[in-house]
Design a protein around this motif. Structure first.
Motif, mmCIF file in Angstrom:
data_model
loop_
_atom_site.group_PDB
_atom_site.id
_atom_site.type_symbol
_atom_site.label_atom_id
_atom_site.label_comp_id
_atom_site.label_asym_id
_atom_site.label_seq_id
_atom_site.Cartn_x
_atom_site.Cartn_y
_atom_site.Cartn_z
ATOM 1 N N GLY A 1 46.695 30.128 47.448
ATOM 2 C CA GLY A 1 46.699 29.517 46.118
ATOM 3 C C GLY A 1 45.444 28.726 45.800
ATOM 4 O O GLY A 1 45.323 28.169 44.709
ATOM 5 N N ILE B 1 41.469 27.946 44.907
ATOM 6 C CA ILE B 1 40.259 28.545 44.340
ATOM 7 C C ILE B 1 39.148 27.969 45.208
ATOM 8 O O ILE B 1 38.832 26.777 45.135
ATOM 9 N N GLN C 1 40.836 30.667 36.334
ATOM 10 C CA GLN C 1 41.878 29.640 36.354
ATOM 11 C C GLN C 1 43.245 30.247 36.022
ATOM 12 O O GLN C 1 44.254 29.954 36.663
ATOM 13 N N CYS D 1 44.748 32.283 38.813
ATOM 14 C CA CYS D 1 45.288 31.426 39.859
ATOM 15 C C CYS D 1 46.627 30.840 39.424
ATOM 16 O O CYS D 1 47.609 30.884 40.156
ATOM 17 N N THR E 1 44.990 33.835 45.225
ATOM 18 C CA THR E 1 44.022 33.018 45.946
ATOM 19 C C THR E 1 42.653 33.617 45.628
ATOM 20 O O THR E 1 42.506 34.839 45.614
#
Ligand code: ATP
Length: 305
Positions: free
Chosen positions: A31, A33, A176, A179, A185
């Motif tokens: 998960g 970034i 964004q 995610c 991920t």
């Protein structure tokens, strides 16, 4: 099982006598970034190519979704990547480019391509051919291609390189969203920390082939935020005084510095109190560090990127 979706241990790639990647240990949480930062030539692409299975490591190990060694082949299809310039068919539309990739990977689901186009913000490009796309649109189409096959991890090498601020914002929003909504991920590399700082939750900083630091967004922000910086010989001796004054948000940065991240207007009182208790303060100042200069300091001086 490890809390990391991707880990590398001693990952190394040698070209002749030159180690492009030298014993890198990356830790990427599910998960996350993960912003992979390094100047041009630092070894980012080489590292990401090994992670994506496009280059063979000279030494070291990669563990993906808990699989390593030969077993990693079982989970390769869960990784999508955009490394270097995406191979796009210029005379085709975004839809057609994706169609080709779907045909190659045997995906025939109805509405599949439309969904992907939607998730990268290219749903309304209709008959427009790729040759008439902006660079930002091309990059987002590159991201779209990486999404075919519903990977759990996507690896994006410098997806914002060369984009104007508008293009950067669009690619950033896309990442964004992936995610947040698709629970993916994402590893994203860049040579500009500032550009990743708005989205990355974790960072790895690579320099001359070596990973010099891994840190979370909170740690990075903390290191760059405004603070009282106390220079002294024995930081431990000052801590009871700080505690007595009710300071809680402070950190012993190294053997000569304490950083205090609260009550910045009380530095004079703090100085006096330390003196009263026999703690010799060599310097006390309020400082903050720009993200970019933090990165440049770590990687040795002025930008050559
Ligand atoms: P950039 O943003 O410029 O791509 P990077 O951080 O991605 O930089 P790499 O492309 O991984 O860096 O290159 C790291 C080093 O390895 C460089 O010194 C490069 O010249 C060298 N290198 C990369 N690929 C090869 C290759 N196939 N043969 C020889 N040397 C290589």
């Amino acid at each position: 099982m490890s809390e990391f979706l991707l880990e590398t241990h001693g990952l190394t790639k040698q070209y002749g006598h030159h180690k492009a990647v030298d014993s890198v240990n990356l830790h990427v949480k599910k998960g996350a970034i993960y912003g992979f930062i390094g100047r041009n030539g630092a070894g980012k692409t080489t590292c990401l190519r090994m992670i994506a299975g496009l280059a063979r490591p000279t030494a070291g190990e990669i563990s993906l979704f808990g699989y390593s060694g030969k077993e990693i082949l079982q989970v390769r299809s869960r990784v999508g990547c955009l490394i270097e310039t995406p191979g796009l068919y210029r005379n085709m539309t975004a839809y057609e480019n994706l169609k080709v990739k779907c045909l190659m990977t045997g995906i025939k689901k109805k509405g599949y391509i439309e969904d992907i186009l939607e998730s990268v913000g290219l749903a309304d490009t209709g008959n427009k051919r790729v040759k008439n796309f902006s660079l930002g649109m091309k990059q987002r189409l590159g991201v779209a291609l990486a999404l075919v096959g519903e990977p759990d991890l996507i690896v994006l090498d410098e997806p914002i390189n060369g984009l104007d601020p508008q293009g950067i914002a669009e690619v950033r929003d896309t990442i964004q969203r992936l995610c947040d909504e698709k629970n993916m991920t994402i590893i994203i590399s860049s040579h500009i920390l500032e550009e990743l700082a708005k989205i990355a939750t974790d960072y790895g900083i690579i320099h001359n082939g070596s990973l010099i630091q891994e840190l979370t967004r909170e740690e990075l922000m903390r290191r760059c935020s405004e603070r009282i910086e106390i220079t002294l010989d024995n930081p431990e001796s000052a801590l009871p005084v700080l505690d007595n004054m009710g300071f809680v948000n402070y950190q012993v940065a190294d053997k000569n510095h304490i950083y205090v991240f609260e009550r910045l207007d009380e530095s004079a009182a703090l100085n006096m109190e330390l003196a009263k208790h026999g703690v010799l303060v060599k310097g006390i100042s309020i400082t903050s560090e720009e993200l970019e200069s933090y990165f440049l300091n770590l990687t040795g001086g002025a930008a050559d990127a």
